[in-house]
Motif scaffolding. Structure first.
Motif, PDB file in Angstrom:
ATOM      1  N   GLN A 107       0.883  -1.157  -0.014  1.00  0.00           N
ATOM      2  CA  GLN A 107       0.042   0.026   0.072  1.00  0.00           C
ATOM      3  C   GLN A 107       0.930   1.225   0.097  1.00  0.00           C
ATOM      4  N   ASN A 108       1.936   1.203   0.618  1.00  0.00           N
ATOM      5  CA  ASN A 108       2.739   2.491   0.826  1.00  0.00           C
ATOM      6  C   ASN A 108       3.286   2.682  -0.483  1.00  0.00           C
ATOM      7  N   ILE A 109       3.938   1.421  -1.247  1.00  0.00           N
ATOM      8  CA  ILE A 109       4.322   1.713  -2.761  1.00  0.00           C
ATOM      9  C   ILE A 109       3.415   2.255  -3.572  1.00  0.00           C
ATOM     10  N   GLU A 110       2.257   1.587  -3.411  1.00  0.00           N
ATOM     11  CA  GLU A 110       1.190   2.282  -4.292  1.00  0.00           C
ATOM     12  C   GLU A 110       0.615   3.711  -4.253  1.00  0.00           C
ATOM     13  N   ASN A 111       0.893   4.009  -2.812  1.00  0.00           N
ATOM     14  CA  ASN A 111       0.340   5.488  -2.582  1.00  0.00           C
ATOM     15  C   ASN A 111       1.599   6.453  -3.177  1.00  0.00           C
ATOM     16  N   SER A 112       2.712   6.012  -3.509  1.00  0.00           N
ATOM     17  CA  SER A 112       3.816   6.729  -3.760  1.00  0.00           C
ATOM     18  C   SER A 112       4.299   6.409  -5.397  1.00  0.00           C
ATOM     19  N   CYS A 113       3.411   5.912  -6.145  1.00  0.00           N
ATOM     20  CA  CYS A 113       3.618   5.326  -7.481  1.00  0.00           C
ATOM     21  C   CYS A 113       3.720   6.590  -8.369  1.00  0.00           C
TER      22      CYS A 113
END
Length: 498
Positions: free
Chosen positions: A162-168
Motif C-alpha cells: 500500500q505504501n508503494i502504491e501511494n507513492s507510485c
C-alpha cells in the motif's frame, strides 16, 4: 629537572614509550618458533597485521589469501587470528572441530550492550549459552512458532504494498520502506507492537557500526583500553547501552503490568514466552538481563540482516533485467487472478528461491560471519593452533571462489536451479547463515519474511531508476561492518503492473 613539571605531556609520551617497549619485549619473549603455524604475511612489531586490513576486511583478507593461501596466521595487535578462505578449511572449523572453535572472542562493545555476554550471539561457549540457545531454538524460532506469526508477516507486507502504491510514479526510498516492514515484523513478533520500531532502529544502526571490524583498541591491545576513552568510543558505547536498557526496561514493565492485570491474556510475542519460562522455573538462567539480551538479539539481528538482504536482492534484480523478467513471469503466473501472493504460493516458486540464494551468495550480509575463538590447542590441517586464537571465516571470498563457482562475480540465479546447494549449513562453499553450533538459528524466520516481501513486490510493481538513470549505473557499493550494507539508498520509481 623541572622539564617534566613544566610539560606534563613529556611524562605522558615517555610513559607511553616505556609501556610500548615493554609490551613489545613481552610479545617477543612469548613467541614459540617451534610451533608449525599457517603461512603469514610479514607483520610489524606491536600492531602485527592490522595495517594490512583496509576498510573492506573481506577484500583485504581475500587478497592476502590469494598470495599466502586459504589458511593464514595473522596477528591483530596481541590477538592471534586464523583466517579461513576455502570451503575445505571452513568444513574443518564448522564441522570436524566445531566444538573446539565454538567460543566467541571478547568484544568490549558487545559485552557492554549485551549485559556482559548474556545474549546468544556474542556469549562465550558455556552451559549458560547452551541453555539459552536451546530455549531460543525450541521456544522462539521453531517451525511451529515461526508459522504462528504468518498473519503478522502478511499484514505488514500488505502495508508495504500500500505504501508503494501511494507513492507510485514518484521517487521512493525503497531502503527505508524495507527497513520499516522488517522492523515492524520483528518488533511485533518480539515485543508485541510495531509502534516501537522508531525507538530502537537508530540504536541498532549505531551499535552495528560499533560492532564492526574497526573495533575498540581494548579488543586488540588490552593494556591500552584507556585509548577508547580518548577516542570517545567508550562514551558512545555507554550511551547506546543505556538507550538499549531504557527501551528494554520499558518493554518488560509493559508486559509485566499486562500480565498482572490479566494473566490469561498474555500475548504470544517473544517477551511473553520468555516471561512464562522465567515464572515456570524460578531457578533457571532466565533472569531479566537474560530476557533483555535475547530480545535485543532478535531485534538487532532480525531487523538489520533481513532488511539488508532484501535491499540487496531487489537492487540486484533491478540491475539485472533478465533475471527480473524471469522472476516476474514466475510470480505473476502463479499469482494470476490474485490480489497478493500468500505464503502457500511460495513453495511453487523455484526461480524465486534461486534468486534469494544467488543474492545471498553475491551479497553476504555477514561476510566474515561472527568471529569464533579456539577453546583449546588443536592440530588443524597439519598446523598448530593455540587456545584463544580468533577465527575469521571469509565466507564472502569462498562464495566468489572461481574454482567453486562459474563466473562468480555475475548475478546468475540459474546456478541454483536443480542444485543441491542450500543455505542450511551443510554446503561449505555457501554459508550465508554460518554452520555448526554457532550457526544462525533464525534461518526459517528470515527466509519467510524475505520470500514473501520479494514475491509480493515483484507481483505488483515494475521498477525504474529515477531521472533516466541507466541500470548499469546503479550503485552497488557496499559499506563493511559486522554486516555488509548498501552504501547508497535504493531510490526507484514504482509502476503498477496491470
Amino acid at each position: 629537572m623541572k622539564m617534566p613539571e613544566q610539560n606534563p605531556l613529556y611524562l605522558y609520551f615517555f610513559s607511553l614509550f616505556l609501556v610500548t617497549v615493554f609490551v613489545y619485549k613481552l610479545l617477543t619473549l612469548k613467541k614459540t618458533p617451534s610451533k608449525n603455524l599457517p603461512p603469514s604475511p610479514p607483520r610489524y612489531p606491536i600492531i602485527g597485521n592490522l595495517h594490512q586490513i583496509g576498510p573492506d576486511p573481506q577484500h583485504s583478507l581475500r587478497d592476502l589469501a590469494l598470495k599466502y593461501g586459504p589458511l593464514m596466521s595473522l596477528k591483530f595487535g596481541t590477538v592471534p587470528v586464523l583466517v579461513v578462505s576455502s570451503a575445505d578449511a571452513a568444513r574443518e572449523v564448522l564441522k570436524t572441530h566445531d566444538l573446539i572453535f565454538a567460543d566467541r572472542p571478547y568484544s568490549s562493545v558487545a559485552n557492554k550492550v549485551f549485559y556482559n555476554g548474556k545474549d546468544m550471539v556474542f556469549a562465550r561457549y558455556t552451559e549458560y549459552w547452551r541453555q539459552v540457545k536451546s530455549i531460543c531454538v525450541t521456544q522462539l524460532l521453531s517451525n511451529k512458532r515461526v508459522n504462528s506469526f504468518q498473519n503478522v508477516r502478511e499484514e505488514e507486507v500488505d502495508l508495504l504494498v500500500q505504501n508503494i502504491e501511494n507513492s507510485c510514479s514518484k521517487v521512493i526510498n525503497l531502503t527505508e520502506l524495507l527497513i520499516e516492514v522488517t522492523g515492524n515484523v520483528v518488533c511485533k513478533v518480539s515485543v508485541g507492537s510495531g509502534d516501537k520500531v522508531d525507538s530502537y532502529k537508530i540504536l541498532i544502526l549505531e551499535i552495528m557500526e560499533m560492532l564492526g571490524y574497526s573495533r575498540s583498541i581494548e579488543d586488540f591491545f588490552p593494556m591500552f583500553g584507556w585509548v577508547d576513552w580518548l577516542t570517545g568510543l567508550r562514551g558512545k558505547v555507554a550511551k547506546a547501552a543505556k538507550g538499549v536498557d531504557d527501551f528494554l526496561e520499558g518493554v518488560l514493565k509493559e508486559h509485566l503490568t499486562a500480565r498482572a492485570s490479566n494473566n490469561a491474556s498474555a500475548d504470544n510475542d517473544f517477551v511473553s514466552i520468555l516471561l512464562e519460562i522465567q515464572e515456570a522455573d524460578a531457578g533457571s538462567t532466565m533472569d531479566n538481563e537474560c530476557i533483555k539480551s535475547l530480545i535485543w538479539d532478535m531485534l538487532g539481528a532480525g531487523t538489520e540482516t533481513i532488511s539488508t538482504a532484501l535491499e540487496w536482492t531487489l537492487a540486484a534484480l533491478i540491475k539485472n533485467p533478465d533475471a527480473m523478467l524471469k522472476l516476474q513471469n514466475e510470480v505473476r503466473e502463479i499469482g494470476k487472478g490474485k490480489s497478493k501472493i500468500s505464503e502457500a504460493d511460495l513453495g511453487k516458486m523455484t526461480y524465486l528461491q534461486a534468486v534469494m540464494k544467488e543474492s545471498m551468495r553475491l551479497y553476504f550480509t555477514a561476510p566474515l560471519l561472527v568471529p569464533r575463538e579456539s577453546r583449546q590447542d588443536v592440530k588443524f590441517m597439519g598446523y598448530d593452533i593455540s587456545a584463544g586464537t580468533q577465527v575469521l571465516i571469509n565466507v564472502w571470498a569462498i562464495a566468489r571462489d572461481p574454482s567453486l563457482w562459474e563466473k562468480p562475480e555475475e548475478f546468475r540465479p540459474e546456478r541454483f536451479l536443480n542444485s543441491h546447494i542450500d543455505y542450511k549449513g551443510f554446503n561449505y562453499e555457501y554459508l550465508p547463515f554460518g554452520a555448526g553450533r554457532r550457526g544462525c538459528p533464525g534461518i526459517q524466520f528470515a527466509m519467510a519474511v524475505n520470500e514473501l516481501v520479494v514475491a509480493n513486490v515483484i507481483h505488483k510493481f515494475n521498477f525504474e531508476l529515477p531521472d533516466g538513470e541507466r541500470l548499469e549505473d546503479l550503485d552497488m557499493t557496499a559499506v563493511s561492518g559486522i554486516t555488509l550494507r548498501k552504501k547508497s539508498p535504493l531510490l526507484v520509481v514504482a509502476r503498477p503492473h496491470v
